[in-house]
Design an enzyme around this catalytic site. Structure first.
Site, PDB file in Angstrom:
ATOM      1  N   GLN A 104       0.803  -1.221   0.000  1.00 40.36           N
ATOM      2  CA  GLN A 104       0.000   0.000   0.000  1.00 40.36           C
ATOM      3  C   GLN A 104       0.834   1.268   0.000  1.00 40.36           C
ATOM      4  O   GLN A 104       0.440   2.276  -0.592  1.00 40.36           O
ATOM      5  CB  GLN A 104      -0.938  -0.005   1.209  1.00 40.36           C
ATOM      6  CG  GLN A 104      -1.910   1.177   1.237  1.00 40.36           C
ATOM      7  CD  GLN A 104      -2.683   1.246   2.540  1.00 40.36           C
ATOM      8  OE1 GLN A 104      -2.219   0.805   3.583  1.00 40.36           O
ATOM      9  NE2 GLN A 104      -3.881   1.809   2.491  1.00 40.36           N
ATOM     10  N   ASP A 126       6.479  -6.444  13.411  1.00 36.73           N
ATOM     11  CA  ASP A 126       5.891  -7.722  13.010  1.00 36.73           C
ATOM     12  C   ASP A 126       5.728  -7.816  11.506  1.00 36.73           C
ATOM     13  O   ASP A 126       5.319  -6.860  10.849  1.00 36.73           O
ATOM     14  CB  ASP A 126       4.518  -7.879  13.679  1.00 36.73           C
ATOM     15  CG  ASP A 126       3.811  -9.148  13.243  1.00 36.73           C
ATOM     16  OD1 ASP A 126       4.194 -10.230  13.716  1.00 36.73           O
ATOM     17  OD2 ASP A 126       2.882  -9.049  12.414  1.00 36.73           O
ATOM     18  N   TYR A 131       3.178 -11.739   3.600  1.00 42.24           N
ATOM     19  CA  TYR A 131       2.800 -10.345   3.384  1.00 42.24           C
ATOM     20  C   TYR A 131       3.425  -9.818   2.093  1.00 42.24           C
ATOM     21  O   TYR A 131       4.644  -9.785   1.929  1.00 42.24           O
ATOM     22  CB  TYR A 131       3.257  -9.466   4.553  1.00 42.24           C
ATOM     23  CG  TYR A 131       2.543  -9.725   5.864  1.00 42.24           C
ATOM     24  CD1 TYR A 131       1.432 -10.568   5.940  1.00 42.24           C
ATOM     25  CD2 TYR A 131       2.972  -9.116   7.034  1.00 42.24           C
ATOM     26  CE1 TYR A 131       0.780 -10.795   7.139  1.00 42.24           C
ATOM     27  CE2 TYR A 131       2.319  -9.335   8.250  1.00 42.24           C
ATOM     28  CZ  TYR A 131       1.229 -10.179   8.290  1.00 42.24           C
ATOM     29  OH  TYR A 131       0.593 -10.404   9.487  1.00 42.24           O
ATOM     30  N   ASN A 199       1.829 -19.650  11.341  1.00 44.39           N
ATOM     31  CA  ASN A 199       0.790 -18.671  11.015  1.00 44.39           C
ATOM     32  C   ASN A 199      -0.620 -19.236  10.969  1.00 44.39           C
ATOM     33  O   ASN A 199      -1.566 -18.514  10.688  1.00 44.39           O
ATOM     34  CB  ASN A 199       1.116 -17.989   9.685  1.00 44.39           C
ATOM     35  CG  ASN A 199       0.495 -16.607   9.590  1.00 44.39           C
ATOM     36  OD1 ASN A 199      -0.051 -16.084  10.550  1.00 44.39           O
ATOM     37  ND2 ASN A 199       0.557 -16.003   8.414  1.00 44.39           N
ATOM     38  N   ARG A 230      -3.285 -17.892  15.256  1.00 45.67           N
ATOM     39  CA  ARG A 230      -4.571 -18.292  14.667  1.00 45.67           C
ATOM     40  C   ARG A 230      -4.725 -19.807  14.610  1.00 45.67           C
ATOM     41  O   ARG A 230      -5.151 -20.353  13.604  1.00 45.67           O
ATOM     42  CB  ARG A 230      -4.728 -17.684  13.279  1.00 45.67           C
ATOM     43  CG  ARG A 230      -4.640 -16.178  13.268  1.00 45.67           C
ATOM     44  CD  ARG A 230      -5.065 -15.588  11.948  1.00 45.67           C
ATOM     45  NE  ARG A 230      -4.264 -16.094  10.844  1.00 45.67           N
ATOM     46  CZ  ARG A 230      -4.531 -15.854   9.558  1.00 45.67           C
ATOM     47  NH1 ARG A 230      -5.584 -15.144   9.235  1.00 45.67           N
ATOM     48  NH2 ARG A 230      -3.747 -16.312   8.617  1.00 45.67           N
ATOM     49  N   GLY A 367      -1.134  -0.679  12.356  1.00 49.14           N
ATOM     50  CA  GLY A 367      -0.884  -0.673  10.924  1.00 49.14           C
ATOM     51  C   GLY A 367      -1.212   0.706  10.386  1.00 49.14           C
ATOM     52  O   GLY A 367      -2.364   1.143  10.475  1.00 49.14           O
ATOM     53  N   GLN A 373      -0.042   9.490  10.681  1.00 51.11           N
ATOM     54  CA  GLN A 373      -1.050   8.603  11.262  1.00 51.11           C
ATOM     55  C   GLN A 373      -0.478   7.831  12.448  1.00 51.11           C
ATOM     56  O   GLN A 373      -1.142   7.640  13.463  1.00 51.11           O
ATOM     57  CB  GLN A 373      -1.554   7.628  10.200  1.00 51.11           C
ATOM     58  CG  GLN A 373      -2.731   6.770  10.664  1.00 51.11           C
ATOM     59  CD  GLN A 373      -3.198   5.822   9.583  1.00 51.11           C
ATOM     60  OE1 GLN A 373      -2.407   5.373   8.752  1.00 51.11           O
ATOM     61  NE2 GLN A 373      -4.488   5.498   9.585  1.00 51.11           N
TER      62      GLN A 373
END
Length: 407
Positions: A104, A126, A131, A199, A230, A367, A373
């Site tokens: 992004q 992390d 990713y 993961n 997870r 994030g 931000q």
């Protein structure tokens, strides 16, 4: 995310339940799992399974259940907590790279974000092999190399499961755990990571194979700790985490019925807005505290062309935002605005502070798409001290999601 500090194969069979929960203790002259290191490469004593990996366990008085020993960094105001029951100290706010790094945002923006985070006391970064198909790790590694920060001054975590298209490049086989982690280290340009996560669970790989493979990468100095993320979708649902898992963790802590669980440390990583109960030996790292922007009032039923949900592969989030449940969530966010105004903060800062005040939380992963931000989100630390019991009760009443344990 549930995190387990790995113990050696010998200790896996012989250590007591208390030892498994408390993790390895250094014996005379050192021991495995040490966090003191120097430079940008391998940790001291890494690269082998010699006597240090078999160091005797030295008992120490246990900390009170659920206690997080917190300290504040000089000059930054950042708060540091133990990662679960381990001795690893992490900033209560960490920086995640999911969606942003290598995808992004530009590499230049990523460097700005990482620099601001580090200068404000953030020491937990992390990432994962999946990713941006490895680009996130590569971007993070390039920045760390260019900055030249002491390797001992920050914590890197990565996750292994989805590494490529080939059948042998996915899952938690011994082959992929070892090869996948080596691939991550090559992209990160590091000699080791502090924590490597599985993961997701892998029904095709026996638990013993996973434990032995993780033990191997630690004995080889490729990682200092290993953990799980997870493991079972049902385990991260509100009712499971808050009402059923505490009983499981208490039983594991007192009885340890399954030696292959290797529960030296348990961290539960869950998305906001799920509160976490304090239970024996359990800490948590919460991810996506703003639900990819849903908590910030960014979305009002319409989706901007520049927002995260328009990125390829995130149609699921766009659908969630525009669903009936998504609209109900947005309405609740609007209900929180008066409280945020009263506290002199944004809804985003309020949400992050709410995560931080939950018992058992070690760190909250942020994030962000810009340094500005990030600075705003770091302001949640000032809001944390303003969350009085009365304010928390008011928030719980508006959200209507405070758990009520079953009798």
């Amino acid at each position: 995310m549930q995190v387990s500090i790995a113990c050696t194969e010998q200790n896996l069979r012989s250590r007591s339940s208390e030892d498994r929960l408390c993790g390895p203790r250094p014996g005379p002259g050192g021991g495995n799992g040490g966090l003191v290191d120097g430079g940008h490469g391998n940790p001291p004593g890494g690269g082998g399974s010699g006597p240090k990996a078999r160091a005797a366990v030295v008992p120490r008085p246990p900390a009170p259940a659920g206690a997080l020993r917190e300290s504040t960094g000089r000059g930054t105001g950042m708060k540091y907590r133990n990662l679960g029951k381990s001795g690893l100290r992490v900033s209560c706010l960490g920086l995640g790279t999911w969606v942003t790094f290598g995808s992004q945002i530009s590499d230049e923006t990523a460097e700005d974000v990482l620099t601001v985070a580090y200068e404000h006391g953030v020491n937990l970064f992390d990432t994962a092999e999946v990713y941006a198909a490895g680009k996130a790790e590569r971007t993070l590694g390039n920045i760390l190399k260019s900055k030249g920060w002491r390797r001992s001054s920050y914590v890197i975590t990565t996750k292994i499961f989805w590494g490529g298209q080939a059948e042998t490049e996915r899952g938690l086989s011994r082959k992929h755990i070892i090869e996948g982690l080596r691939g991550s280290l090559e992209r990160l340009q590091l000699g080791y990571v502090d924590i490597v996560f599985a993961n997701r669970s892998d029904p095709n790989s026996p638990m013993e194979e996973i434990v032995r493979a993780m033990t191997y990468v630690i004995n080889q100095g490729l990682a200092l700790y290993w953990g799980t993320s997870r493991w079972g979708a049902a385990e991260i649902m509100r009712e499971k985490v808050e009402m059923q898992l505490p009983e499981l963790y208490h039983k594991i802590g007192s009885q340890s019925p399954h030696p292959c669980l290797s529960l030296g440390l348990t961290i539960t990583e869950i998305p906001f807005p799920h509160p976490v109960l304090s239970v024996l030996g359990v800490g948590s790292v919460t991810w996506s505290p703003l639900a990819c922007g849903l908590i910030t009032s960014k979305y009002d039923g319409r989706v901007s062309d520049t927002c995260r949900v328009t990125i390829k592969g995130y149609q699921w989030h766009k659908d969630k935002v525009q669903s009936e449940d998504g609209k109900k969530q947005q309405a609740k966010v609007m209900d929180l605005l008066p409280i945020a105004h009263q506290l002199g903060c944004t809804v985003a800062q309020l949400a992050i502070a709410w995560c931080l005040r939950s018992e058992g939380v070690s760190s909250v992963l942020l994030g962000v798409s810009s340094a500005e931000q990030l600075v705003e989100h770091l302001g949640a630390l000032q809001v944390l001290s303003q969350l009085t019991p009365q304010t928390v009760i008011e928030i719980d009443g508006l959200l209507g999601n405070k758990p009520h344990p079953k009798k």
